[in-house]
Design a protein around this motif. Sequence first.
Motif, PDB file in Angstrom:
ATOM      1  N   LYS A   1       4.065 -10.374   7.108  1.00  0.00           N
ATOM      2  CA  LYS A   1       3.452 -10.929   6.121  1.00  0.00           C
ATOM      3  C   LYS A   1       3.595 -12.508   6.289  1.00  0.00           C
TER       4      LYS A   1
ATOM      5  N   CYS B   1       8.293  -6.968  -0.690  1.00  0.00           N
ATOM      6  CA  CYS B   1       7.866  -6.796   0.606  1.00  0.00           C
ATOM      7  C   CYS B   1       8.490  -5.440   0.886  1.00  0.00           C
TER       8      CYS B   1
ATOM      9  N   GLU C   1       6.523 -12.510  -3.302  1.00  0.00           N
ATOM     10  CA  GLU C   1       6.275 -11.677  -1.951  1.00  0.00           C
ATOM     11  C   GLU C   1       7.349 -11.105  -1.197  1.00  0.00           C
TER      12      GLU C   1
END
Length: 275
Positions: A129, A150, A146
Motif C-alpha cells: 500500500k 492491512c 490502513e
Amino acid sequence: MDSKEIALLKKIKLRASKKINTLLSGEYKSAFRGYGLSFDTVREYIPGDDVRSIDWNVSARMNHLFIKKYIEERELSIVFMVDMSGSTDFGAGRKKSDVILEFLTMMLYLANMNNDRVSVILFSDKVEKFIKPSKGRKFVLKILDEVIKCKPGSRDTNISVVADFLQRVIKKRSIVFVISDFLDRREDYLLKLRLMSKKHDVIPVHVYDPLEYEVNLLGLTEYLDLESGKTFFTESIPARIKLSDTGEFSSIKLRTDEKIEMPILNFFSKRIKAG
C-alpha cells in the motif's frame, strides 16, 4: 474497523500521546530541521553582516544599505517504509508488529504537531500500500486505520523493491524511516539504502526480539519460518546470532521487551549534538 481494532488504536494513541507530551515533542523539532530558506523581510545593514545578503534594489530606493532576512523552511517531507512481512508477527512477549505500530503512531503525531507532510509505504516483498503525501490529524487516523486493516498479500520481505519504488514516487528530498526487522533473505538491500541516501535522509528503525538472537534451546528442535510458512528441524543454530545489518547508518534499535521512548530520545539527542 471492528471494535477490537478501535480499542487497539485508542490504547496506542493514548500511550503515544503521553510519551510525546512528556519527552519527545521539543526534541523532534530540534533533531529534524528544514532543508532550505525562504525570504522573510529586509532590515538595515549592520557592520559585520554578510554583504552577499544586501538587497541592492531596496538599498538604492532607500539610499541606505538593507539586507535580506530569511527564515528556515520548516515543513518537512517524512516517509515511513513499514515492514508488514510475516516475521514481524514474532515476539516472545510483545510482537514486533506491535512495536512497529507504536513507533509509527508516535512519529505520526510528532510530524502532525510540527505540520510536516507524511507519506507511508506498507511493504512485504512488494509494495502492499502506498499512501500519498498529506498532513493533518484526520490523515494520521487514516494511516493508522490502513496499517491495522492491512492484510499483506505476501509474508516475505524485499526491502530493495520498496527502495526502488520510493525513488520513483518520492521526488522531494525526504526523511525516510525504514521500519523493519531487516530479516531479508536478499543481500542487496544495504546497497539500495545507500543509493537512496544520496538524495534522502535514511534512518533505519531496527525492531527485534532478543529471543531471535539469543537462542537457549538445546538438541534437535522444530522451527517455523514465519515468512515461508515452512517448518524445519535443526540443532545447529548457535547460541548467539548477530543482529541483522543496518550498515553504516545511524539507526534506532527497538527491542520488544523494552519501552521504545528512550532509544528514540537517545537518537534525537545524538542527532541534535551532531548538528
